[in-house]
Structure formats: structure tokens, C-alpha cells
Motif scaffolding. Structure first.
Motif, PDB file in Angstrom:
ATOM      1  N   GLY A  53       0.819  -1.220   0.000  1.00  0.00           N
ATOM      2  CA  GLY A  53       0.000   0.000   0.000  1.00  0.00           C
ATOM      3  C   GLY A  53       0.846   1.261   0.000  1.00  0.00           C
ATOM      4  O   GLY A  53       0.463   2.270  -0.585  1.00  0.00           O
ATOM      5  N   THR A  54       1.991   1.196   0.638  1.00  0.00           N
ATOM      6  CA  THR A  54       2.906   2.340   0.656  1.00  0.00           C
ATOM      7  C   THR A  54       3.373   2.661  -0.758  1.00  0.00           C
ATOM      8  O   THR A  54       3.312   3.811  -1.198  1.00  0.00           O
ATOM      9  CB  THR A  54       4.129   2.038   1.546  1.00  0.00           C
ATOM     10  OG1 THR A  54       3.674   1.685   2.853  1.00  0.00           O
ATOM     11  CG2 THR A  54       5.056   3.231   1.634  1.00  0.00           C
ATOM     12  N   ALA A  55       3.815   1.638  -1.478  1.00  0.00           N
ATOM     13  CA  ALA A  55       4.310   1.836  -2.844  1.00  0.00           C
ATOM     14  C   ALA A  55       3.199   2.290  -3.780  1.00  0.00           C
ATOM     15  O   ALA A  55       3.371   3.228  -4.565  1.00  0.00           O
ATOM     16  CB  ALA A  55       4.939   0.553  -3.357  1.00  0.00           C
ATOM     17  N   ILE A  56       2.051   1.649  -3.705  1.00  0.00           N
ATOM     18  CA  ILE A  56       0.937   2.006  -4.577  1.00  0.00           C
ATOM     19  C   ILE A  56       0.439   3.411  -4.256  1.00  0.00           C
ATOM     20  O   ILE A  56       0.179   4.212  -5.155  1.00  0.00           O
ATOM     21  CB  ILE A  56      -0.191   0.963  -4.452  1.00  0.00           C
ATOM     22  CG1 ILE A  56       0.291  -0.372  -5.023  1.00  0.00           C
ATOM     23  CG2 ILE A  56      -1.455   1.434  -5.166  1.00  0.00           C
ATOM     24  CD1 ILE A  56      -0.612  -1.541  -4.720  1.00  0.00           C
ATOM     25  N   GLY A  57       0.325   3.727  -2.977  1.00  0.00           N
ATOM     26  CA  GLY A  57      -0.097   5.067  -2.571  1.00  0.00           C
ATOM     27  C   GLY A  57       0.873   6.128  -3.041  1.00  0.00           C
ATOM     28  O   GLY A  57       0.472   7.209  -3.484  1.00  0.00           O
ATOM     29  N   TYR A  58       2.156   5.821  -2.969  1.00  0.00           N
ATOM     30  CA  TYR A  58       3.175   6.762  -3.431  1.00  0.00           C
ATOM     31  C   TYR A  58       3.016   7.032  -4.926  1.00  0.00           C
ATOM     32  O   TYR A  58       3.047   8.173  -5.367  1.00  0.00           O
ATOM     33  CB  TYR A  58       4.576   6.210  -3.136  1.00  0.00           C
ATOM     34  CG  TYR A  58       5.679   7.066  -3.697  1.00  0.00           C
ATOM     35  CD1 TYR A  58       6.050   8.243  -3.058  1.00  0.00           C
ATOM     36  CD2 TYR A  58       6.331   6.715  -4.869  1.00  0.00           C
ATOM     37  CE1 TYR A  58       7.052   9.048  -3.579  1.00  0.00           C
ATOM     38  CE2 TYR A  58       7.333   7.509  -5.392  1.00  0.00           C
ATOM     39  CZ  TYR A  58       7.696   8.680  -4.744  1.00  0.00           C
ATOM     40  OH  TYR A  58       8.672   9.475  -5.264  1.00  0.00           O
ATOM     41  N   LEU A  59       2.845   5.982  -5.708  1.00  0.00           N
ATOM     42  CA  LEU A  59       2.707   6.150  -7.156  1.00  0.00           C
ATOM     43  C   LEU A  59       1.465   6.966  -7.516  1.00  0.00           C
ATOM     44  O   LEU A  59       1.521   7.857  -8.363  1.00  0.00           O
ATOM     45  CB  LEU A  59       2.677   4.777  -7.846  1.00  0.00           C
ATOM     46  CG  LEU A  59       3.987   4.003  -7.783  1.00  0.00           C
ATOM     47  CD1 LEU A  59       3.803   2.613  -8.382  1.00  0.00           C
ATOM     48  CD2 LEU A  59       5.097   4.751  -8.484  1.00  0.00           C
ATOM     49  N   PHE A  60       0.342   6.663  -6.877  1.00  0.00           N
ATOM     50  CA  PHE A  60      -0.861   7.446  -7.135  1.00  0.00           C
ATOM     51  C   PHE A  60      -0.676   8.891  -6.687  1.00  0.00           C
ATOM     52  O   PHE A  60      -1.095   9.826  -7.366  1.00  0.00           O
ATOM     53  CB  PHE A  60      -2.078   6.839  -6.424  1.00  0.00           C
ATOM     54  CG  PHE A  60      -2.719   5.727  -7.190  1.00  0.00           C
ATOM     55  CD1 PHE A  60      -3.431   5.973  -8.352  1.00  0.00           C
ATOM     56  CD2 PHE A  60      -2.606   4.421  -6.755  1.00  0.00           C
ATOM     57  CE1 PHE A  60      -4.018   4.944  -9.067  1.00  0.00           C
ATOM     58  CE2 PHE A  60      -3.186   3.377  -7.455  1.00  0.00           C
ATOM     59  CZ  PHE A  60      -3.895   3.638  -8.618  1.00  0.00           C
ATOM     60  N   GLY A  61      -0.036   9.074  -5.548  1.00  0.00           N
ATOM     61  CA  GLY A  61       0.206  10.423  -5.042  1.00  0.00           C
ATOM     62  C   GLY A  61       1.117  11.230  -5.947  1.00  0.00           C
ATOM     63  O   GLY A  61       0.880  12.422  -6.184  1.00  0.00           O
ATOM     64  N   VAL A  62       2.157  10.602  -6.474  1.00  0.00           N
ATOM     65  CA  VAL A  62       3.064  11.283  -7.399  1.00  0.00           C
ATOM     66  C   VAL A  62       2.304  11.706  -8.656  1.00  0.00           C
ATOM     67  O   VAL A  62       2.441  12.830  -9.134  1.00  0.00           O
ATOM     68  CB  VAL A  62       4.263  10.375  -7.753  1.00  0.00           C
ATOM     69  CG1 VAL A  62       4.984  10.873  -8.979  1.00  0.00           C
ATOM     70  CG2 VAL A  62       5.228  10.287  -6.577  1.00  0.00           C
ATOM     71  N   GLY A  63       1.496  10.809  -9.179  1.00  0.00           N
ATOM     72  CA  GLY A  63       0.713  11.134 -10.369  1.00  0.00           C
ATOM     73  C   GLY A  63      -0.246  12.278 -10.129  1.00  0.00           C
ATOM     74  O   GLY A  63      -0.325  13.230 -10.915  1.00  0.00           O
ATOM     75  N   TYR A  64      -0.964  12.209  -9.023  1.00  0.00           N
ATOM     76  CA  TYR A  64      -1.916  13.272  -8.696  1.00  0.00           C
ATOM     77  C   TYR A  64      -1.201  14.595  -8.449  1.00  0.00           C
ATOM     78  O   TYR A  64      -1.655  15.650  -8.895  1.00  0.00           O
ATOM     79  CB  TYR A  64      -2.748  12.878  -7.472  1.00  0.00           C
ATOM     80  CG  TYR A  64      -3.781  13.912  -7.118  1.00  0.00           C
ATOM     81  CD1 TYR A  64      -4.953  14.014  -7.850  1.00  0.00           C
ATOM     82  CD2 TYR A  64      -3.573  14.794  -6.059  1.00  0.00           C
ATOM     83  CE1 TYR A  64      -5.896  14.972  -7.538  1.00  0.00           C
ATOM     84  CE2 TYR A  64      -4.511  15.751  -5.746  1.00  0.00           C
ATOM     85  CZ  TYR A  64      -5.679  15.837  -6.480  1.00  0.00           C
ATOM     86  OH  TYR A  64      -6.606  16.789  -6.171  1.00  0.00           O
ATOM     87  N   GLY A  65      -0.090  14.542  -7.740  1.00  0.00           N
ATOM     88  CA  GLY A  65       0.676  15.762  -7.458  1.00  0.00           C
ATOM     89  C   GLY A  65       1.218  16.402  -8.718  1.00  0.00           C
ATOM     90  O   GLY A  65       1.185  17.625  -8.883  1.00  0.00           O
ATOM     91  N   ALA A  66       1.707  15.591  -9.638  1.00  0.00           N
ATOM     92  CA  ALA A  66       2.232  16.123 -10.904  1.00  0.00           C
ATOM     93  C   ALA A  66       1.114  16.755 -11.730  1.00  0.00           C
ATOM     94  O   ALA A  66       1.282  17.854 -12.283  1.00  0.00           O
ATOM     95  CB  ALA A  66       2.913  15.022 -11.702  1.00  0.00           C
ATOM     96  N   ILE A  67      -0.021  16.098 -11.794  1.00  0.00           N
ATOM     97  CA  ILE A  67      -1.161  16.641 -12.544  1.00  0.00           C
ATOM     98  C   ILE A  67      -1.627  17.951 -11.914  1.00  0.00           C
ATOM     99  O   ILE A  67      -1.927  18.921 -12.607  1.00  0.00           O
ATOM    100  CB  ILE A  67      -2.292  15.615 -12.632  1.00  0.00           C
ATOM    101  CG1 ILE A  67      -1.867  14.472 -13.552  1.00  0.00           C
ATOM    102  CG2 ILE A  67      -3.585  16.247 -13.130  1.00  0.00           C
ATOM    103  CD1 ILE A  67      -2.780  13.272 -13.521  1.00  0.00           C
ATOM    104  N   SER A  68      -1.690  17.981 -10.589  1.00  0.00           N
ATOM    105  CA  SER A  68      -2.100  19.211  -9.904  1.00  0.00           C
ATOM    106  C   SER A  68      -1.138  20.357 -10.181  1.00  0.00           C
ATOM    107  O   SER A  68      -1.557  21.486 -10.390  1.00  0.00           O
ATOM    108  CB  SER A  68      -2.196  18.977  -8.399  1.00  0.00           C
ATOM    109  OG  SER A  68      -3.181  18.023  -8.116  1.00  0.00           O
ATOM    110  N   GLY A  69       0.146  20.052 -10.166  1.00  0.00           N
ATOM    111  CA  GLY A  69       1.146  21.081 -10.453  1.00  0.00           C
ATOM    112  C   GLY A  69       1.035  21.602 -11.874  1.00  0.00           C
ATOM    113  O   GLY A  69       1.138  22.804 -12.125  1.00  0.00           O
ATOM    114  N   LEU A  70       0.780  20.714 -12.815  1.00  0.00           N
ATOM    115  CA  LEU A  70       0.628  21.132 -14.211  1.00  0.00           C
ATOM    116  C   LEU A  70      -0.634  21.963 -14.418  1.00  0.00           C
ATOM    117  O   LEU A  70      -0.637  22.918 -15.193  1.00  0.00           O
ATOM    118  CB  LEU A  70       0.623  19.910 -15.133  1.00  0.00           C
ATOM    119  CG  LEU A  70       1.959  19.179 -15.251  1.00  0.00           C
ATOM    120  CD1 LEU A  70       1.775  17.875 -16.036  1.00  0.00           C
ATOM    121  CD2 LEU A  70       3.010  20.042 -15.886  1.00  0.00           C
TER     122      LEU A  70
END
Length: 59
Positions: free
Chosen positions: A37-54
């Protein structure tokens, strides 16, 4: 020169969103399902964070 500064600022904003999203996703993933869950949560969080920044670039 102004374009370089603007681009650097937008890049920093996206990077910050990615790091914050990754951290929040990892924490949430750990709370739900430690380990994987840590790894999967990190990947989803990175994706969401990058999209939000863009998206913030458009404003």
C-alpha cells in the motif's frame, strides 16, 4: 530572461506538488495496507501531485 524565470517557477511548483502528493499517498497507503500500500499510494500520489502542479500552470 523572464521566460526562464517563469519556466523555473512552474517546474518548481510541479516538483513540489509531486513530492507532497507522493508523501501523502505513501502515508495513506501505509495506513490502509502496509508494505504494498505504501508503494501504490506513493505512485498514485506522485501522479496526482504532478497533474495538480501542471494544472496550476494554466492559472
Amino acid at each position: 530572461m523572464d521566460k526562464v524565470i517563469e519556466t523555473a517557477g512552474k517546474t518548481a511548483l510541479t516538483a513540489a506538488g509531486t513530492l507532497i502528493g507522493g508523501g501523502a499517498g505513501a502515508a495513506l497507503g501505509t495506513a490502509i495496507f502496509p508494505g504494498a500500500g505504501t508503494a501504490i499510494g506513493y505512485l498514485f500520489g506522485v501522479g496526482y501531485g504532478a497533474i495538480s502542479g501542471l494544472k496550476a500552470w494554466k492559472h
